[in-house]
Scaffold this motif. Structure first.
Motif, PDB file in Angstrom:
ATOM      1  N   GLU A  94      99.145  88.478  32.317  1.00 29.87           N
ATOM      2  CA  GLU A  94      98.196  88.340  31.216  1.00 29.87           C
ATOM      3  C   GLU A  94      97.379  87.055  31.345  1.00 29.87           C
ATOM      4  OE1 GLU A  94      98.103  88.415  26.351  1.00 29.87           O
ATOM      5  OE2 GLU A  94      99.868  89.159  27.404  1.00 29.87           O
ATOM      6  N   ALA A  95      98.010  85.975  31.767  1.00 29.85           N
ATOM      7  CA  ALA A  95      97.281  84.714  31.952  1.00 29.85           C
ATOM      8  C   ALA A  95      96.249  84.845  33.065  1.00 29.85           C
ATOM      9  CB  ALA A  95      98.265  83.588  32.264  1.00 29.85           C
ATOM     10  N   THR A  96      96.600  85.534  34.135  1.00 27.75           N
ATOM     11  CA  THR A  96      95.648  85.751  35.229  1.00 27.75           C
ATOM     12  C   THR A  96      94.453  86.560  34.733  1.00 27.75           C
ATOM     13  OG1 THR A  96      97.471  85.721  36.816  1.00 27.75           O
ATOM     14  CG2 THR A  96      95.400  86.659  37.574  1.00 27.75           C
ATOM     15  N   ALA A  97      94.730  87.606  33.961  1.00 24.71           N
ATOM     16  CA  ALA A  97      93.641  88.421  33.409  1.00 24.71           C
ATOM     17  C   ALA A  97      92.791  87.611  32.443  1.00 24.71           C
ATOM     18  CB  ALA A  97      94.213  89.653  32.718  1.00 24.71           C
ATOM     19  N   ARG A  98      93.415  86.752  31.649  1.00 20.19           N
ATOM     20  CA  ARG A  98      92.688  85.924  30.689  1.00 20.19           C
ATOM     21  C   ARG A  98      91.800  84.912  31.401  1.00 20.19           C
ATOM     22  NH1 ARG A  98      91.260  86.922  25.809  1.00 20.19           N
ATOM     23  NH2 ARG A  98      93.306  87.807  25.463  1.00 20.19           N
ATOM     24  N   LEU A  99      92.252  84.386  32.518  1.00 19.46           N
ATOM     25  CA  LEU A  99      91.429  83.433  33.275  1.00 19.46           C
ATOM     26  C   LEU A  99      90.245  84.140  33.937  1.00 19.46           C
ATOM     27  CD1 LEU A  99      94.156  81.124  34.850  1.00 19.46           C
ATOM     28  CD2 LEU A  99      92.611  80.608  32.957  1.00 19.46           C
ATOM     29  N   ARG A 100      90.463  85.390  34.379  1.00 22.78           N
ATOM     30  CA  ARG A 100      89.375  86.167  34.976  1.00 22.78           C
ATOM     31  C   ARG A 100      88.350  86.579  33.932  1.00 22.78           C
ATOM     32  NH1 ARG A 100      91.773  91.070  37.741  1.00 22.78           N
ATOM     33  NH2 ARG A 100      93.591  90.170  36.836  1.00 22.78           N
ATOM     34  N   ASP A 101      88.837  87.040  32.777  1.00 20.47           N
ATOM     35  CA  ASP A 101      87.964  87.504  31.698  1.00 20.47           C
ATOM     36  C   ASP A 101      88.405  86.820  30.403  1.00 20.47           C
ATOM     37  OD1 ASP A 101      86.369  88.848  29.915  1.00 20.47           O
ATOM     38  OD2 ASP A 101      87.162  90.842  30.357  1.00 20.47           O
ATOM     39  N   PRO A 102      87.817  85.659  30.093  1.00 20.72           N
ATOM     40  CA  PRO A 102      88.279  84.874  28.942  1.00 20.72           C
ATOM     41  C   PRO A 102      88.117  85.577  27.592  1.00 20.72           C
ATOM     42  CG  PRO A 102      86.809  83.585  30.323  1.00 20.72           C
ATOM     43  CD  PRO A 102      86.780  84.973  30.829  1.00 20.72           C
ATOM     44  N   ILE A 103      87.217  86.534  27.485  1.00 20.31           N
ATOM     45  CA  ILE A 103      86.982  87.191  26.202  1.00 20.31           C
ATOM     46  C   ILE A 103      87.989  88.311  25.957  1.00 20.31           C
ATOM     47  CG2 ILE A 103      85.327  88.548  24.863  1.00 20.31           C
ATOM     48  CD1 ILE A 103      83.141  86.922  26.327  1.00 20.31           C
ATOM     49  N   TYR A 104      88.101  89.243  26.896  1.00 21.95           N
ATOM     50  CA  TYR A 104      88.948  90.415  26.691  1.00 21.95           C
ATOM     51  C   TYR A 104      90.308  90.343  27.379  1.00 21.95           C
ATOM     52  CZ  TYR A 104      84.717  92.515  24.853  1.00 21.95           C
ATOM     53  OH  TYR A 104      83.599  92.768  24.109  1.00 21.95           O
ATOM     54  N   GLY A 105      90.420  89.577  28.432  1.00 25.46           N
ATOM     55  CA  GLY A 105      91.698  89.456  29.136  1.00 25.46           C
ATOM     56  C   GLY A 105      92.162  90.785  29.693  1.00 25.46           C
ATOM     57  N   CYS A 106      93.455  91.054  29.535  1.00 22.20           N
ATOM     58  CA  CYS A 106      93.996  92.309  30.070  1.00 22.20           C
ATOM     59  C   CYS A 106      93.577  93.503  29.230  1.00 22.20           C
ATOM     60  CB  CYS A 106      95.505  92.235  30.219  1.00 22.20           C
ATOM     61  SG  CYS A 106      96.390  92.007  28.690  1.00 22.20           S
ATOM     62  N   THR A 107      93.128  93.291  27.997  1.00 27.79           N
ATOM     63  CA  THR A 107      92.649  94.386  27.161  1.00 27.79           C
ATOM     64  C   THR A 107      91.398  95.006  27.766  1.00 27.79           C
ATOM     65  OG1 THR A 107      93.512  93.246  25.224  1.00 27.79           O
ATOM     66  CG2 THR A 107      91.939  95.008  24.823  1.00 27.79           C
ATOM     67  N   GLY A 108      90.538  94.197  28.341  1.00 25.04           N
ATOM     68  CA  GLY A 108      89.340  94.713  29.007  1.00 25.04           C
ATOM     69  C   GLY A 108      89.701  95.600  30.181  1.00 25.04           C
ATOM     70  N   THR A 109      90.699  95.193  30.939  1.00 21.37           N
ATOM     71  CA  THR A 109      91.151  95.999  32.074  1.00 21.37           C
ATOM     72  C   THR A 109      91.737  97.312  31.591  1.00 21.37           C
ATOM     73  OG1 THR A 109      91.656  93.961  33.278  1.00 21.37           O
ATOM     74  CG2 THR A 109      92.617  95.988  34.132  1.00 21.37           C
ATOM     75  N   ILE A 110      92.532  97.260  30.529  1.00 26.13           N
ATOM     76  CA  ILE A 110      93.145  98.481  29.983  1.00 26.13           C
ATOM     77  C   ILE A 110      92.070  99.438  29.479  1.00 26.13           C
ATOM     78  CG2 ILE A 110      94.575  99.356  28.089  1.00 26.13           C
ATOM     79  CD1 ILE A 110      96.275  96.775  28.423  1.00 26.13           C
ATOM     80  N   CYS A 111      91.074  98.926  28.762  1.00 21.34           N
ATOM     81  CA  CYS A 111      89.996  99.780  28.256  1.00 21.34           C
ATOM     82  C   CYS A 111      89.204 100.417  29.389  1.00 21.34           C
ATOM     83  CB  CYS A 111      89.061  98.980  27.353  1.00 21.34           C
ATOM     84  SG  CYS A 111      89.802  98.545  25.775  1.00 21.34           S
ATOM     85  N   MET A 112      88.931  99.639  30.432  1.00 18.08           N
ATOM     86  CA  MET A 112      88.202 100.162  31.584  1.00 18.08           C
ATOM     87  C   MET A 112      89.007 101.285  32.251  1.00 18.08           C
ATOM     88  SD  MET A 112      87.032  98.250  35.089  1.00 18.08           S
ATOM     89  CE  MET A 112      88.732  98.096  35.587  1.00 18.08           C
ATOM     90  N   LEU A 113      90.309 101.096  32.414  1.00 19.25           N
ATOM     91  CA  LEU A 113      91.144 102.120  33.036  1.00 19.25           C
ATOM     92  C   LEU A 113      91.244 103.361  32.155  1.00 19.25           C
ATOM     93  CD1 LEU A 113      93.958  99.884  34.550  1.00 19.25           C
ATOM     94  CD2 LEU A 113      92.129 101.064  35.774  1.00 19.25           C
ATOM     95  N   GLN A 114      91.327 103.190  30.840  1.00 19.27           N
ATOM     96  CA  GLN A 114      91.362 104.343  29.946  1.00 19.27           C
ATOM     97  C   GLN A 114      90.062 105.134  30.000  1.00 19.27           C
ATOM     98  OE1 GLN A 114      92.453 102.562  26.194  1.00 19.27           O
ATOM     99  NE2 GLN A 114      94.619 103.040  26.487  1.00 19.27           N
ATOM    100  N   LYS A 115      88.937 104.440  30.129  1.00 18.70           N
ATOM    101  CA  LYS A 115      87.651 105.122  30.250  1.00 18.70           C
ATOM    102  C   LYS A 115      87.597 105.909  31.552  1.00 18.70           C
ATOM    103  CE  LYS A 115      84.066 103.053  28.638  1.00 18.70           C
ATOM    104  NZ  LYS A 115      82.935 102.143  28.408  1.00 18.70           N
ATOM    105  N   GLN A 116      88.095 105.330  32.645  1.00 21.54           N
ATOM    106  CA  GLN A 116      88.140 106.050  33.918  1.00 21.54           C
ATOM    107  C   GLN A 116      89.017 107.290  33.816  1.00 21.54           C
ATOM    108  OE1 GLN A 116      89.441 103.328  36.950  1.00 21.54           O
ATOM    109  NE2 GLN A 116      87.424 102.434  37.229  1.00 21.54           N
ATOM    110  N   ILE A 117      90.134 107.182  33.106  1.00 20.39           N
ATOM    111  CA  ILE A 117      91.020 108.336  32.922  1.00 20.39           C
ATOM    112  C   ILE A 117      90.291 109.442  32.172  1.00 20.39           C
ATOM    113  CG2 ILE A 117      93.079 109.133  31.681  1.00 20.39           C
ATOM    114  CD1 ILE A 117      94.398 106.461  32.425  1.00 20.39           C
ATOM    115  N   SER A 118      89.558 109.084  31.114  1.00 20.46           N
ATOM    116  CA  SER A 118      88.818 110.087  30.338  1.00 20.46           C
ATOM    117  C   SER A 118      87.770 110.790  31.193  1.00 20.46           C
ATOM    118  CB  SER A 118      88.138 109.434  29.135  1.00 20.46           C
ATOM    119  OG  SER A 118      89.092 108.906  28.265  1.00 20.46           O
TER     120      SER A 118
END
Length: 185
Positions: A94-118
């Protein structure tokens, strides 16, 4: 200075007469990565030592930068020991994701993956519907050909082609039946 270093003993797999008499050789390991970065004394009972080894200081640096040392220690104290390793790996991820994307963190990655699944599920449903449609058309064409062959009436080749074309147009929903065009080129 030696009191802040951890010591462990090593033994050899093969016993020789001299190894039985001589005490095991101590191997000196430095303080854990957390204590080294925090510049504090690392004891044998250090809670952070099993999860932040001295060989991987980057792991603690990332987690410390996002969560802070006191929050990491509090979280680990609240968990049973068998869950702590998973908690540390989750914090580091989670810290690595937060450093990569300070606004969304790992939530941004999860949302992107859920959109790809849809999107992929919609493509799969479309492909399955197309497959069923093609199977239906194939079975209907084969039924029409079989019915033509069962009639045993001698039909001229041009009339056979016209009848087959008309039947295919009924399947495809052609608006007007004109001269037969070649189905396969």
């Amino acid at each position: 200075m030696e009191s802040c270093m951890k010591t462990t003993t090593t033994t050899t797999d093969q016993l020789s007469p001299t190894s039985v008499l001589a005490p095991p050789t101590p191997v000196v390991l430095g303080p854990c990565a957390a204590c080294k970065i925090l510049r504090r004394r690392c004891t044998d009972k250090c809670m952070l030592a099993p999860y932040f080894p001295p060989t991987d200081p980057h792991k603690f640096t990332i987690a410390h930068r996002v969560f802070g040392a006191s929050n990491i220690i509090k979280l680990l104290q609240e968990l049973p020991e068998f869950r702590r390793a998973d908690a540390v790996s989750s914090m580091v991820y989670e810290a690595t994701a937060r450093l990569r994307d300070p606004i969304y963190g790992c939530t941004g990655t999860i949302c992107m993956l859920q959109k790809q699944i849809s999107v992929l599920q919609a493509e799969l449903a479309k492909a399955l519907a197309e497959k069923v449609n093609l199977q239906f058309r194939q079975s209907h064409i084969l039924t029409l050909i079989h019915m033509q062959m069962e009639q045993h009436l001698p039909i001229s080749p041009s009339l056979q082609q016209q009848n087959l074309f008309e039947n295919l147009c009924l399947l495809d929903g052609c608006a007007s039946i004109g001269s037969p065009e070649p189905l396969w080129t």
